[in-house]
Design a protein around this motif. Structure first.
Motif, PDB file in Angstrom:
ATOM      1  N   ALA A   1      11.209   1.123   8.894  1.00 28.91           N
ATOM      2  CA  ALA A   1      11.411   2.350   8.111  1.00 28.91           C
ATOM      3  C   ALA A   1      10.844   2.225   6.699  1.00 28.91           C
ATOM      4  CB  ALA A   1      12.893   2.685   8.059  1.00 28.91           C
ATOM      5  N   ARG A   2      10.214   1.096   6.387  1.00 28.59           N
ATOM      6  CA  ARG A   2       9.674   0.859   5.049  1.00 28.59           C
ATOM      7  C   ARG A   2      10.726   1.041   3.971  1.00 28.59           C
ATOM      8  NH1 ARG A   2       6.290   2.633   8.016  1.00 28.59           N
ATOM      9  NH2 ARG A   2       4.242   1.733   8.222  1.00 28.59           N
TER      10      ARG A   2
ATOM     11  N   ARG B   1       9.100  10.423   2.470  1.00 29.30           N
ATOM     12  CA  ARG B   1       8.598  10.374   3.842  1.00 29.30           C
ATOM     13  C   ARG B   1       9.364  11.360   4.722  1.00 29.30           C
ATOM     14  NH1 ARG B   1      11.160   7.045   7.084  1.00 29.30           N
ATOM     15  NH2 ARG B   1      11.962   6.213   5.158  1.00 29.30           N
TER      16      ARG B   1
ATOM     17  N   PRO C   1       0.830  -1.203   0.000  1.00 29.56           N
ATOM     18  CA  PRO C   1       0.000   0.000   0.000  1.00 29.56           C
ATOM     19  C   PRO C   1       0.867   1.258   0.000  1.00 29.56           C
ATOM     20  CG  PRO C   1       0.073  -0.969   2.184  1.00 29.56           C
ATOM     21  CD  PRO C   1       0.799  -1.908   1.285  1.00 29.56           C
ATOM     22  N   GLY C   2       0.296   2.346  -0.483  1.00 28.92           N
ATOM     23  CA  GLY C   2       1.038   3.597  -0.511  1.00 28.92           C
ATOM     24  C   GLY C   2       1.949   3.614  -1.719  1.00 28.92           C
ATOM     25  N   SER C   3       2.129   4.778  -2.304  1.00 27.43           N
ATOM     26  CA  SER C   3       2.937   4.826  -3.507  1.00 27.43           C
ATOM     27  C   SER C   3       4.404   5.002  -3.130  1.00 27.43           C
ATOM     28  CB  SER C   3       2.468   5.963  -4.402  1.00 27.43           C
ATOM     29  OG  SER C   3       2.167   7.092  -3.620  1.00 27.43           O
TER      30      SER C   3
ATOM     31  N   ILE D   1       6.859  15.171  -6.905  1.00 29.34           N
ATOM     32  CA  ILE D   1       6.456  13.769  -6.946  1.00 29.34           C
ATOM     33  C   ILE D   1       6.563  13.245  -8.373  1.00 29.34           C
ATOM     34  CG2 ILE D   1       4.456  12.252  -6.698  1.00 29.34           C
ATOM     35  CD1 ILE D   1       3.692  13.801  -4.238  1.00 29.34           C
TER      36      ILE D   1
ATOM     37  N   ARG E   1       5.947   8.395  -2.279  1.00 28.03           N
ATOM     38  CA  ARG E   1       5.655   8.969  -0.965  1.00 28.03           C
ATOM     39  C   ARG E   1       6.586   8.392   0.079  1.00 28.03           C
ATOM     40  NH1 ARG E   1       2.949  13.578  -0.392  1.00 28.03           N
ATOM     41  NH2 ARG E   1       3.680  13.108   1.663  1.00 28.03           N
ATOM     42  N   VAL E   2       6.937   7.131  -0.103  1.00 26.94           N
ATOM     43  CA  VAL E   2       7.840   6.510   0.867  1.00 26.94           C
ATOM     44  C   VAL E   2       9.203   7.162   0.779  1.00 26.94           C
ATOM     45  CG1 VAL E   2       8.920   4.371   1.560  1.00 26.94           C
ATOM     46  CG2 VAL E   2       6.569   4.357   0.789  1.00 26.94           C
ATOM     47  N   ILE E   3       9.655   7.431  -0.443  1.00 26.72           N
ATOM     48  CA  ILE E   3      10.961   8.069  -0.615  1.00 26.72           C
ATOM     49  C   ILE E   3      10.947   9.448   0.031  1.00 26.72           C
ATOM     50  CG2 ILE E   3      12.640   8.908  -2.289  1.00 26.72           C
ATOM     51  CD1 ILE E   3      11.429   6.848  -4.248  1.00 26.72           C
TER      52      ILE E   3
ATOM     53  N   TYR F   1      11.822  -0.405   1.305  1.00 28.69           N
ATOM     54  CA  TYR F   1      11.450  -1.495   0.403  1.00 28.69           C
ATOM     55  C   TYR F   1      12.610  -2.079  -0.392  1.00 28.69           C
ATOM     56  CZ  TYR F   1       6.584  -0.443   1.538  1.00 28.69           C
ATOM     57  OH  TYR F   1       5.413  -0.257   2.213  1.00 28.69           O
TER      58      TYR F   1
END
Lengths: 325, 638
Positions: A288-289, A41, A32-34, A51, A37-39, A291
């Motif tokens: 920390a997600r 964060r 979930p989440g793009s 973005i 957005r994680v980058i 990925y």
């Protein structure tokens, strides 16, 4: 014959690894989440333009199939696992490389100790079935087998590190310490190693002993053992030369599979003792997600399991020629 | 059969040796010395050494050890001498002149002058200009540091001579004195482009790896990412030196382990412990626990977006746009209960968006609310939200109100808050659908159309952390921030006007009046309900280092505050004979005559010997088993 057996096993392993790479690709695209957005964060003032720029830069605007998939497979096969989100500026390969040695050290030694102790205990208690060692060994094995790593580790930590202060609480080396000689370094490493190593090997020893014991008991009732007895061979010789080699077969499988799970099992032990290995890395990456790092860890773990199974198959083939068909 | 076993054993030993040699390069072989090392533990994982990419508290702690700010933060967060030792403003308040310390040197011996300050500020100004001009958006690193200069209205910088830095601003203000921007050594940084410094994802990012060169009291000399970072005393530091020769900042994945390490004396300080651990540490005679007030809050944020309906998103009811509705809901929250249960009693009920941490700026609300379900119901009735036949509240469109309440999975404690809120609001006839959302997805959901999203939420529970100046906390409720910082989409022209006024106000009393009005306005209209101000729970040992001083003195903590001042106060207690050796304090056998354990290399010997012994036993044990087996086999064969 032998050649085709090895080739077939290698082929199967290769296919499994390709499947793993594919699953790894799909899995992280279902999160979930793009990703952009994680980058970003924790970064304030994110404009849609930024973005968009990130999506472009990371190739997220390309179609998932085939462009992203092809790019992923190509880079994975060339050993490029991308950049870590949290360790900014470092590649995933670098991050994994820093953390794999402490894990190999801890679990490699732990496995060796567990194999030596577990097999010896199992073989002895199976051989002297019903004896005092068997009763004691079997119940201790069962208790150890069913104790979670973290419980065992926390217990050791509370007793030996925090209460009587014999051994250090955390880490692999004393941070900031300057060593006068390589001997001092090894001593420091050794002191830090005792508790986590004891946890790992005691955690493993139980199941090895149990499997070895039942395997020995089964083997001792085989006809060829009776034949050996009838031939007047000594009990010790029967055990070592006739029963043991055959009883080892199931334990080889167990040990080989365990080797693959070494890293997975590392997580709790490493977290309890703050051991700077792949286990703590996995927890850090999860919270920390990160990925890309998680993807790298998953790949490494699954490949390790496949390779361990391959080794088990091949060793089995050497030990027992019947499977080579 | 025997010789293979032997070779196997030999192979095992060879493998062991190989593994050890693989780890060996980590060792730094040097002459042993009596280093006094301060060891701190934190639950955060240091991620960067490039200050512009800093996000976490530990990132900021580490760059302020390496570098000075133009003006550092003093004991009570007042502007204090840093890279500059004196400063003054022109009569119109538009020009600031800073005097750079004479004879100051970087840790590598290069003179530190106004040229370095000019370089750093110009770098930030250039990055801001690039950001303004750029179509695709540009940020310097994480984008946190530029704001300190842009909010101060910085226009230009110049360095007329080696010891003078002149800064021109667009409006008179004092924010420049609080700028959280480290002054960097030009001779190291200028060989890197803005892109290399500002982007960690580029091809050749500038990571600023150790050994770091700075003017701060300690310089990073060794870093094991994800584990620890070691700092060594800066021999050229201009200020008072702390007692520690080295500082180690250690990351812990399990705070239980950190607490045990504190108790055993392996670390001296720990940040981020849990309430139960805090209570457990309170009885230890050698450990001091600190309950600091955090500079931040946890809030309920309402989706007050009122710039028209959002296709496929937006809030589920227009009631959220009504200050009277939000105010009524706030009456039905027992904040003390949340402090007691969620925070284990460590914290205090929240009121305004400027926490009491800001002693000079916090102002309790003029019209405080209390927990009163009946009052909440009265207010909902009066505001025109009737109940239907089954007792559910209806909004002005006649729709039953059921609010989606969510929080990020990274803040699991809000699940408890949400359960209580659901219970209390059910007594108002307001339904609550409570669920957790993955942080990355929630960040997406919170974006309004201005930020390219759908603002697809009703209520979220989250928090903010502030700076020594309240500007950054006040900023999140500005209308101008809709699309970036704002997660409530509060849009009040008076508030925005006050924000600009207070930012440009040099007179403290006037600025306080403006900030007070902002606090009252947002308390009454409640785009946020500030649930609580959580406590910062720290603990440290009192037997090795002395001089622990809280920053700020009232409600602060000794370390992990603002800047490096706490480290410079520390004194060495092992140098003086231990004043009191309480007999019953530690019943352990290690009642060494010469003071606390773990300090010098000598007292480390017990675990070392044990460690070697254990290793030897393990290896020898394995070999013995094999040898005995082969020996008996051999005897049988005879």
């Amino acid at each position: 014959m032998g050649g085709s057996f090895v080739a077939r096993r290698l082929g199967q392993a290769a296919i499994t690894i390709v499947a793993i790479i594919l699953i790894n690709f799909v899995l992280f695209r279902l999160m979930p989440g793009s990703p952009e957005r994680v980058i970003l964060r924790g970064t304030p003032n994110v404009t849609p333009e930024r973005i968009e720029a990130l999506r472009e830069r990371w190739g997220l605007n390309d179609p998932v199939f085939p462009d992203q998939l092809v790019a992923y497979i190509t880079s994975t096969l060339t050993g490029d696992l991308g950049y870590s989100f949290i360790a900014r500026g470092q590649t995933v390969v670098d991050v994994l490389a820093q953390r794999i040695w402490p894990t190999i050290l801890l679990f490699g030694l732990g496995e060796m100790v567990a194999i030596a102790l577990g097999l010896a205990l199992g073989a002895y208690s199976g051989w002297r079935r019903g004896g005092p060692i068997d009763y004691l060994g079997n119940s201790v094995s069962l208790i150890l087998y069913s104790t979670p790593y973290f419980l065992l580790g926390m217990g050791f930590l509370l007793v030996f590190a925090s209460s009587i202060k014999w051994l250090p609480t955390f880490g692999m080396l004393t941070a900031g310490r300057v060593y006068g000689s390589p001997f001092e370094f090894l001593a420091d490493l050794g002191a830090h190693l005792v508790l986590p190593l004891a946890t790992v090997s005691l955690g493993l020893v139980g199941q090895y002993a149990i499997v070895m014991r039942s395997s020995i008991i089964e083997t001792l009732s085989e006809d060829y053992v009776n034949t050996a007895r009838a031939m007047g061979l000594s009990e010790g010789r029967i055990l070592r030369h006739h029963a043991l080699p055959n009883a080892l077969l199931p334990t080889v499988t167990l040990i080989a599979i365990n080797l693959g799970y070494v890293i997975a099992g590392a997580i709790t032990v490493e977290v309890v003792f703050n051991w700077p290995g792949l286990g703590t890395l996995t927890v850090q990456a999860l919270t920390a997600r990160d990925y890309p790092v998680l993807q790298g860890v998953f790949l490494l773990l699954s490949v390790a399991v496949v390779l361990a199974n391959l080794v088990a198959d091949l060793v089995y083939g050497v030990l027992d020629p019947r499977v080579r068909t | 059969m025997r010789s293979p076993i032997r070779t196997r054993a030999a192979r095992v030993l060879v493998a062991l040796g190989l593994v050890l040699t693989a780890v060996l390069p980590v060792a730094r072989l040097a002459t042993a010395s009596n280093h006094l090392i301060l060891k701190t533990g934190t639950d955060q994982d240091l991620q960067v050494l490039n200050p512009f990419s800093s996000i976490l508290v530990v990132d900021f702690e580490i760059f302020t050890l390496n570098y000075d700010l133009l003006l550092n933060f003093g004991q009570d967060l007042e502007p204090a001498p840093g890279f500059a030792d004196s400063w003054s403003a022109s009569d119109d308040g538009l020009t600031w002149t800073f005097h750079i310390r004479d004879g100051m040197k970087w840790s590598d011996g290069t003179p530190a002058t106004s040229a370095d300050a000019l370089y750093t500020y110009q770098l930030v100004i250039d990055a801001t200009a690039k950001s303004d001009a750029s179509e695709d958006g540009y940020y310097l690193g994480a984008g946190y540091l530029e704001g300190y200069l842009t909010n101060a209205g910085i226009k230009s910088v110049s360095a007329p001579d080696a010891s003078t830095l002149v800064v021109e601003t667009e409006f008179a203000n004092t924010l420049l004195l609080n700028a959280y921007v480290p002054i960097l050594p030009r001779h190291i940084w200028e060989s890197h482009t803005l892109d290399e410094i500002g982007s960690a994802e580029g091809s050749t990012p500038f990571l600023n790896e150790p050994p770091v060169v700075g003017t701060g009291p300690y310089q990073a000399t060794e870093w094991q990412p994800g584990d620890h970072i070691t700092f060594t005393r800066n021999p050229n530091y201009w200020g008072k030196q702390g007692a520690a020769d080295q500082v180690v900042v250690q990351t812990f994945q399990a705070m239980d382990t950190a607490v045990q390490a504190l108790k055993s004396g392996e670390i001296d300080y720990v940040r981020g412990i849990q309430p139960d651990q805090f209570t457990a540490l309170q009885g230890d005679p050698n450990i001091q626990v600190v309950e600091g007030i955090s500079n931040g809050f946890s809030e309920i944020a309402f989706n007050t977006y009122n710039r028209g309906p959002i296709e496929g998103g937006g809030a589920s009811t227009t009631a959220l746009q009504d200050p009277k509705f939000r105010d009524a809901l706030a009456w039905a929250i027992d904040q003390q209960k949340l402090v007691d249960v969620t925070l284990g009693g460590f914290g205090e009920p929240g009121t305004t968006i400027v926490p009491p941490f800001h002693t000079r700026w916090h102002s309790p609300p003029d019209n405080p609310r209390s927990f009163d379900i009946a009052e909440a119901n009265r207010r909902l009735d009066a505001a025109g939200y009737p109940r239907d036949a089954s007792g559910n509240r209806l909004d002005k469109e006649g729709k039953v109100i059921t609010l989606r309440v969510t929080w990020p999975d990274s803040e699991a404690e809000h699940a408890t808050d949400a359960q209580f809120i659901k219970e209390w609001w059910s007594e108002l006839g307001v339904g609550v659908d409570a669920f957790v959302t993955e942080e990355g997805k929630l960040l997406d959901d919170l974006l309004p159309p201005e930020g390219g999203g759908l603002a697809n939420f009703d209520i979220e529970l989250w928090g903010w952390v502030g700076d020594p100046d309240p500007t950054s906390l006040l900023n999140v409720l500005r209308g101008e921030e809709i699309g970036s910082f704002s997660d409530s989409f509060y849009d009040n022209p008076r508030y925005d006007e006050l924000f600009l006024l207070q930012r440009a106000e040099s007179d403290e009393a006037t600025r306080f009046a403006q900030i007070k009005e902002m606090q009252n306005l947002t308390y009454d209209e409640a785009p946020y309900i500030i649930l609580y101000y959580d406590a910062e729970l720290h603990a440290y040992r009192t037997d090795r280092f002395g001089g622990w001083t809280n920053q700020p003195s009232d409600g602060g903590t000794p370390l992990f505050g603002y800047g490096s001042i706490g480290y410079t106060h520390l004194t060495d207690l092992s140098a003086v004979p231990a004043p009191t050796q309480e007999p019953g304090a530690t019943a352990g056998p290690s009642a060494a005559p010469g003071g606390p354990d773990g300090g010098s290399t000598g007292s480390d010997s017990t675990p070392l010997i044990l460690g070697i012994a254990a290793l030897v036993v393990v290896i020898a044990g394995g070999l013995l088993v094999m040898r005995r087996r082969s020996a008996t086999a051999a005897s049988e064969e005879e």
